[in-house]
Design an enzyme around this catalytic site. Structure first.
Site, PDB file in Angstrom:
ATOM      1  N   GLY A  11       3.892  -0.272  -1.111  1.00 14.84           N
ATOM      2  CA  GLY A  11       3.860  -0.873  -2.441  1.00 14.84           C
ATOM      3  C   GLY A  11       5.133  -0.605  -3.211  1.00 14.84           C
ATOM      4  O   GLY A  11       5.648  -1.485  -3.921  1.00 14.84           O
ATOM      5  N   TYR A  68       0.851  -1.190   0.000  1.00 11.35           N
ATOM      6  CA  TYR A  68       0.000   0.000   0.000  1.00 11.35           C
ATOM      7  C   TYR A  68       0.889   1.243   0.000  1.00 11.35           C
ATOM      8  O   TYR A  68       1.750   1.408   0.857  1.00 11.35           O
ATOM      9  CB  TYR A  68      -0.892  -0.033   1.244  1.00 11.35           C
ATOM     10  CG  TYR A  68      -2.023   0.987   1.296  1.00 11.35           C
ATOM     11  CD1 TYR A  68      -2.170   1.988   0.342  1.00 11.35           C
ATOM     12  CD2 TYR A  68      -2.947   0.947   2.328  1.00 11.35           C
ATOM     13  CE1 TYR A  68      -3.207   2.896   0.406  1.00 11.35           C
ATOM     14  CE2 TYR A  68      -4.000   1.852   2.404  1.00 11.35           C
ATOM     15  CZ  TYR A  68      -4.122   2.824   1.436  1.00 11.35           C
ATOM     16  OH  TYR A  68      -5.147   3.733   1.508  1.00 11.35           O
ATOM     17  N   CYS A  69       0.679   2.131  -0.981  1.00 12.29           N
ATOM     18  CA  CYS A  69       1.385   3.412  -1.066  1.00 12.29           C
ATOM     19  C   CYS A  69       2.904   3.168  -1.076  1.00 12.29           C
ATOM     20  O   CYS A  69       3.398   2.416  -1.902  1.00 12.29           O
ATOM     21  CB  CYS A  69       0.947   4.316   0.082  1.00 12.29           C
ATOM     22  SG  CYS A  69       1.532   6.020  -0.038  1.00 12.29           S
ATOM     23  N   VAL A  70       3.667   3.774  -0.157  1.00 12.94           N
ATOM     24  CA  VAL A  70       5.116   3.556  -0.166  1.00 12.94           C
ATOM     25  C   VAL A  70       5.447   2.118   0.205  1.00 12.94           C
ATOM     26  O   VAL A  70       6.528   1.614  -0.152  1.00 12.94           O
ATOM     27  CB  VAL A  70       5.851   4.535   0.762  1.00 12.94           C
ATOM     28  CG1 VAL A  70       5.691   5.956   0.280  1.00 12.94           C
ATOM     29  CG2 VAL A  70       5.390   4.402   2.192  1.00 12.94           C
TER      30      VAL A  70
END
Length: 662
Positions: free
Chosen positions: A402, A398-400
């Protein structure tokens, strides 16, 4: 439009609206007041009317001022002594707020950095220089300014004369700052509103039309919006009809309550204003947030790994490992039980593991991107496979988190490690060409300034990162709470999402510096230039199937940026776009039946073409993702209890790392 006021020296009058007061036929001189009588200001409707004294009457209970959209100049009474007392209390509490602000600066615990202010001045100065250095452009700009304000003045004169006139500027229908009816009905407030809208529109146009470097224009636009949002007339008592009514009706008690909270929030922020966005007393991890049952089955210096209790007799053969961002806490995916993606995934028959990052301090200052990869997703995937006895696991980033997962996949490919069955990315960027508004904070000068500050403590304070995110939507996440808390004197409502938003962890200096430089500033990952743990990374070597989720209104990882990043991988990619933004687009449980999602096959060609041909599907993307995972999941097996002989449970979920505050 100032109201006509008169001081009554009689006993407390019945507070009668001015339009109901009629002058007696033979007025008599009022008797001399006694010293014990308390003067009151009795207001009548402003405008062309004249002042009228309230008639004597028997004392009566104070009538509540008119509410809703009533003109604040048309109130019934104000207790002068009570107002004076409250203003004095407000000033006293203001002194406490100043003391709370100054204390850490006087003791050397906090030092203000002039770099941000200097960057604002320098950036906006370059825009001004562009318009002023050329006489032709300068005259054109002055003509545009004069023309817009002359139009506004002419429209305002017509309105004040009672003539119909079209507004020169209208607020966005979604702009909640100007919802009060008096912003349109009252000529004074209508003029203030339009003056503000014309001014901010002109400022934004001058930035947009300036022929300057794109990054410089991006920064100038951001700074202009921040200044404009801060100076909105809705933020001040004399220029906001709703705040003016509130202050009059309570004789200033709203400002006393607000100043009390302001002093508390500055003290709580260690000398910086830490605006409360939610009633934090209403939430506790493990009690009404992060409640999904599970066990911590592994931990190291950087992570605790949580395995959740199964709720189905059978589960998918391949376990699921979730890597959340380290700049936020994992329980965004495990808020209340109704909103929890983690609980939903468990109920769908998945064996779920989640990484819970440590809240770092000075001990972790040297921990770099290599460490976060090796001790984070690499370790978590290894332990999940050891506990379940499987060779591979599904992975979500998720987000960073990811971005770190993508780095991990490229690293594993270079090392010949094959432990990931599928990868899912939630609002993740791997190509930062079209990165979101956070790029405004990233250039060489700003990174060097940040590195100097982090060198003093070994980390970046979580509240600084939270402030940066809040500034991306400052009207919603800063100024609306500034007005509600400190002007209206109201406690914010309990809101789980905003409680999580304020619960920001710190970031180690080495890791954060690497991330900003090699992702945002240099875009090394997508260009094949990034080296992590001694390995040159190439995303084209990543062949696992990928489910790449973007959100249509995401201002942190824009949908276009996620789309472009999809082409960096070497395997099949399914691109899906959810409705709403960076958080609400992801945390969208099916039972809510909110928003929608778009599917359209491989992310090839132009982003606009993919959007034009995509299919809109109502509701959450969660079931669509589950079917995609099921297609790669293989047969079902008996449900697994958390832990194993090699990795016995350490403590109950949500664990201890997540409970450490900034």
């Amino acid at each position: 439009m100032s109201p006509a006021l008169t001081v009554s020296r009689r006993p407390p009058p019945v507070e009668v609206p001015a339009e109901r007061v009629r002058a007696p036929e033979a007025p008599a001189a009022p008797p001399a007041p006694t010293r014990s009588e308390r003067p009151k200001l009795v207001a009548i409707e402003g405008g062309a009317g004249s002042a009228t004294k309230a008639p004597p009457a028997q004392p009566a209970p104070a009538a509540r001022p008119e509410t809703g959209g009533d003109d604040p100049f048309r109130f019934q009474s104000m207790d002068v002594e009570r107002l004076s007392t409250n203003l004095a209390r407000m000033v006293e509490l203001g002194g406490k707020a100043v003391a709370a602000y100054m204390k850490p600066r006087e003791t050397g615990q906090h030092a203000d950095s002039p770099d941000t202010v200097a960057d604002v001045v320098k950036t906006l100065g370059q825009v001004a220089e562009y318009w002023l250095k050329d006489p032709t452009r300068s005259v054109a700009a002055q003509s545009q300014i004069a023309g817009r304000f002359m139009d506004l003045w002419a429209q305002s004169l017509k309105t004040m004369a009672g003539e119909p006139a079209e507004p020169v500027a209208r607020p966005d229908p979604r702009d909640a700052r100007f919802k009060d009816p008096q912003w349109e009905k009252n000529p004074f407030f209508d003029f203030l509103k339009q003056f503000y809208l014309v001014t901010t529109d002109l400022a934004e146009r001058f930035v947009t039309e300036a022929e300057l470097d794109e990054h410089l224009k991006h920064k100038a636009s951001f700074y202009t919006k921040q200044i404009g949002n801060a100076l909105s007339p809705s933020n001040f008592v004399p220029t906001n009809p709703e705040l003016l009514r509130e202050t009059i009706s309570s004789s200033g008690e709203n400002l006393v309550r607000g100043m009390t909270m302001l002093a508390e929030d500055i003290e709580r922020g260690g000398g910086e204003l830490r605006i409360r966005q939610s009633d934090e007393t209403q939430f506790a991890l493990g009690k009404n947030l992060a409640m999904t049952p599970g066990k911590v089955v592994y931990q190291n210096d950087l992570i605790q790994l949580i395995q959740y209790e199964p709720t189905t007799a059978k589960v998918g053969k391949v376990p699921l490992v979730i890597v959340p961002p380290w700049i936020n806490k994992f329980y965004i995916l495990d808020l209340t039980q109704e909103k929890s993606f983690i609980k939903w995934a468990v109920d769908q028959g998945l064996t779920v593991f989640v990484v819970s990052w440590v809240n770092p301090d000075q001990r972790h200052a040297h921990k770099g991107f290599d460490d976060y990869m090796l001790e984070g997703p690499v370790a978590a995937l290894k332990v999940a496979c050891e506990i379940t006895g499987e060779d591979k696991a599904h992975a979500i980033g998720y987000c960073v988190g990811g971005t770190l997962l993508a780095v991990t996949l490229a690293y594993m490919a270079s090392k010949g490690i094959d432990t990931v069955k599928t990868a899912t990315f939630f609002t993740t960027q791997v190509d930062f060409t079209y990165a979101g508004d956070l790029k405004v904070f990233v250039d060489e000068e700003q990174i060097q300034s940040l590195e100097k500050r982090m060198a003093q403590t070994g980390y970046l304070e979580g509240k600084q990162m939270a402030s940066a995110f809040n500034m991306l939507r400052s009207n919603d996440l800063i100024w609306s709470y500034f007005v509600n808390n400190y002007m209206k004197g109201k406690q914010p409502m309990p809101f789980d999402l905003l409680y999580w938003n304020a619960d920001s962890p710190r970031m180690p200096a080495a890791n954060h510096s690497f991330y900003l430089r090699h992702c945002y500033l240099q875009n090394d990952l997508s260009q094949g230039r990034m080296v992590v743990a001694g390995e040159a990374l190439d995303l084209k070597t990543v062949k696992v199937p990928i489910y790449n989720l973007a959100s249509r209104e995401d201002h942190i990882a824009p949908a276009r940026s996620v789309f472009v990043g999809s082409s960096c991988f070497g395997g099949p990619v399914d691109y899906v776009m959810a409705g709403s933004g960076h958080i609400a687009g992801v945390v969208n449980p099916p039972a809510k039946q909110k928003y929608q999602h778009w599917t359209g096959g491989p992310p090839t060609g132009r982003f606009e073409d993919w959007i034009a041909s995509a299919t809109e599907n109502p509701g959450s993307w969660w079931p669509h993702w589950r079917e995609w995972v099921r297609g790669h999941d293989g047969k079902e097996v008996a449900a697994r209890k958390p832990g194993s002989a090699q990795h016995p449970p350490i403590e109950d979920a949500p664990g201890s790392y997540v409970k450490v505050k900034d």
